[in-house]
Design an enzyme around this catalytic site. Structure first.
Site, PDB file in Angstrom:
ATOM      1  N   ALA A 197       0.718  -1.303   0.153  1.00 15.31           N
ATOM      2  CA  ALA A 197       0.066   0.022  -0.135  1.00 15.31           C
ATOM      3  C   ALA A 197       0.776   1.156  -0.070  1.00 15.31           C
ATOM      4  O   ALA A 197       1.848   1.283   0.723  1.00 15.31           O
ATOM      5  CB  ALA A 197      -1.016   0.013   1.185  1.00 15.31           C
ATOM      6  N   PRO A 198       0.438   2.386  -0.533  1.00 17.95           N
ATOM      7  CA  PRO A 198      -0.941   2.268  -1.536  1.00 17.95           C
ATOM      8  C   PRO A 198      -0.838   1.631  -3.041  1.00 17.95           C
ATOM      9  O   PRO A 198      -1.644   1.688  -3.832  1.00 17.95           O
ATOM     10  CB  PRO A 198      -1.038   3.818  -1.673  1.00 17.95           C
ATOM     11  CG  PRO A 198       0.278   4.373  -1.709  1.00 17.95           C
ATOM     12  CD  PRO A 198       0.974   3.525  -0.596  1.00 17.95           C
ATOM     13  N   GLY A 199       0.463   1.223  -3.255  1.00 23.94           N
ATOM     14  CA  GLY A 199       0.650   0.509  -4.589  1.00 23.94           C
ATOM     15  C   GLY A 199       1.610   1.179  -5.612  1.00 23.94           C
ATOM     16  O   GLY A 199       1.348   0.561  -6.853  1.00 23.94           O
ATOM     17  N   GLY A 200       2.285   1.879  -5.025  1.00 22.71           N
ATOM     18  CA  GLY A 200       3.393   2.460  -6.286  1.00 22.71           C
ATOM     19  C   GLY A 200       4.375   1.399  -6.845  1.00 22.71           C
ATOM     20  O   GLY A 200       4.454   1.402  -8.129  1.00 22.71           O
ATOM     21  N   ASP A 216      -0.660  -6.406   1.945  1.00 21.57           N
ATOM     22  CA  ASP A 216      -0.727  -5.525   2.783  1.00 21.57           C
ATOM     23  C   ASP A 216      -2.133  -5.348   3.418  1.00 21.57           C
ATOM     24  O   ASP A 216      -2.988  -5.437   2.699  1.00 21.57           O
ATOM     25  CB  ASP A 216      -0.314  -4.070   2.285  1.00 21.57           C
ATOM     26  CG  ASP A 216       0.366  -3.006   3.163  1.00 21.57           C
ATOM     27  OD1 ASP A 216      -0.635  -2.745   4.127  1.00 21.57           O
ATOM     28  OD2 ASP A 216       0.964  -2.440   2.916  1.00 21.57           O
ATOM     29  N   ASP A 253       9.383  -2.620   0.231  1.00 22.81           N
ATOM     30  CA  ASP A 253       9.500  -1.195   0.711  1.00 22.81           C
ATOM     31  C   ASP A 253       9.092  -0.986   2.091  1.00 22.81           C
ATOM     32  O   ASP A 253       8.765   0.280   2.332  1.00 22.81           O
ATOM     33  CB  ASP A 253       9.299  -0.158  -0.376  1.00 22.81           C
ATOM     34  CG  ASP A 253       9.686   1.253  -0.240  1.00 22.81           C
ATOM     35  OD1 ASP A 253      10.689   1.522   0.227  1.00 22.81           O
ATOM     36  OD2 ASP A 253       8.743   2.392  -0.660  1.00 22.81           O
ATOM     37  N   LYS A 283      15.668   0.784   5.977  1.00 19.47           N
ATOM     38  CA  LYS A 283      15.646   1.893   6.532  1.00 19.47           C
ATOM     39  C   LYS A 283      16.467   1.971   7.470  1.00 19.47           C
ATOM     40  O   LYS A 283      16.668   1.198   8.346  1.00 19.47           O
ATOM     41  CB  LYS A 283      13.963   1.803   6.949  1.00 19.47           C
ATOM     42  CG  LYS A 283      12.980   1.304   6.119  1.00 19.47           C
ATOM     43  CD  LYS A 283      12.931   2.323   4.970  1.00 19.47           C
ATOM     44  CE  LYS A 283      11.606   1.595   3.782  1.00 19.47           C
ATOM     45  NZ  LYS A 283      11.682   2.391   2.756  1.00 19.47           N
TER      46      LYS A 283
END
Length: 328
Positions: A197-200, A216, A253, A283
């Site tokens: 999410a949101p799906g990029g 997700d 991600d 991260k």
């Protein structure tokens, strides 16, 4: 005497300098941009994004007459250009300086000089680059190859055009990773997007022709959710791994501690087909002084299940490093 301009994210410049042999810094001409008198090319840099030599350094005023001085300097550099290879001029005017001209003005003038000498201009895929970095009072000019620069883009700043269908800025990270690491996705097959999410990233993988399983608990952008090539599993990755579908590509991600996300990728390795590719953003949320140590810890975990094809702090990364993987 040749100088070198080294570029990294401002928070990572000390790590980039360490990768480059810890040269003495002559000047910091902008955040994340150092001028040094020596440079050792690292084998596998993580934080060093771009390098260019400066065989010519000239005084500038920030006014239009600078273009004449830059043109004269390029004429002195012409013997360093291979006439059998294409070239491009890449100009970077550093932020924080008041300059009366734009990079396009410099590129046009300097390219014209080389073209009149019979060299072939290729802006998209040059075999050699005339790099120009401009501050208020100094111009740094050098000739090198894209490989020597560690990037084919000015200052390592890879930019993509924003599309009306774009879901998130994160799409640029995946596009840059595929290009930087030279990853060749299968022409067809299934990709698994963890924390989708949101799906990029899902949208990018669909653009590449893959069917995508987007995992997700959160909702996807309605445009992505409506795509018949997307299956949305509203659950945690760990739950998906208990009832998985085999896939050719796995990407992640998720905003998660870098060691935890590395262990999660290892847990999901059984979902990947042999030789399957993976892309992961680590991260690095700790103090930036800890970034190299944490990245290497994560790398060691990932090597249990994968061949690490590359690790870089890309232009579109922030407090993170992107890793390209291939299942052992």
């Amino acid at each position: 005497m040749t100088k070198y301009l080294l570029t990294a994210q401002p928070e990572a410049i000390r790590h980039a300098l360490a990768e480059a042999g810890a040269p003495a810094v002559e000047a910091m001409i902008a955040p994340g941009v150092a001028v040094t008198e020596s440079y050792v090319r690292p084998i596998l840099p993580i934080f060093l994004r771009h390098v260019h030599p400066a065989q010519e350094m000239i005084r500038l005023s920030g006014e239009l007459r600078d273009i004449g001085a830059l043109s004269a300097a390029v004429k002195r550099l012409l013997p360093l250009l291979d006439r059998e290879k294409t070239f491009s001029v890449q100009t970077r005017i550093l932020e924080g300086y008041e300059i009366a001209y734009k990079p396009f003005d410099v590129n046009s003038a300097l390219s014209g000089i080389a073209e009149r000498e019979g060299l072939r201009l290729d802006v998209r895929a040059p075999q050699q680059i005339v790099s120009v970095t401009v501050t208020q009072d100094t111009g740094y000019l050098g000739v090198s190859t894209p490989e020597e620069n560690l990037s084919a883009w000015t200052g390592g700043m890879r930019r993509f055009r924003r599309e009306p269908e774009q879901v998130s800025r994160a799409e640029f990270k995946l596009l840059e990773a595929l290009e930087t690491f030279g990853l060749s996705l299968p022409a067809e097959g299934t990709a698994l997007d963890l924390g989708a999410a949101p799906g990029g990233w899902t949208r990018v993988l669909r653009m590449k022709g893959l069917r995508v399983i987007a995992v997700d608990p959160a909702l996807l952008d309605p445009r992505v959710a409506a795509d018949p090539g997307v299956t949305h599993r509203r659950e945690l990755a760990q739950a998906f791994f208990r009832d998985p579908e085999p896939c050719d590509v796995m990407v992640n991600d998720m905003r998660m501690d870098c060691l935890e996300s590395s262990r999660l990728m290892n847990e999901g390795a059984g979902v990947l087909k042999d030789g399957g590719l993976g892309v992961l953003t680590l991260k690095l949320t700790e103090n930036s002084a800890e970034w190299p140590r944490r990245a290497r810890q994560a790398e060691a975990i990932l090597r249990e299940k994968y061949v690490v094809l590359g690790m870089r702090q890309l232009f579109h990364n922030r407090d993170e490093v992107t890793v390209a993987l291939k299942k052992r």
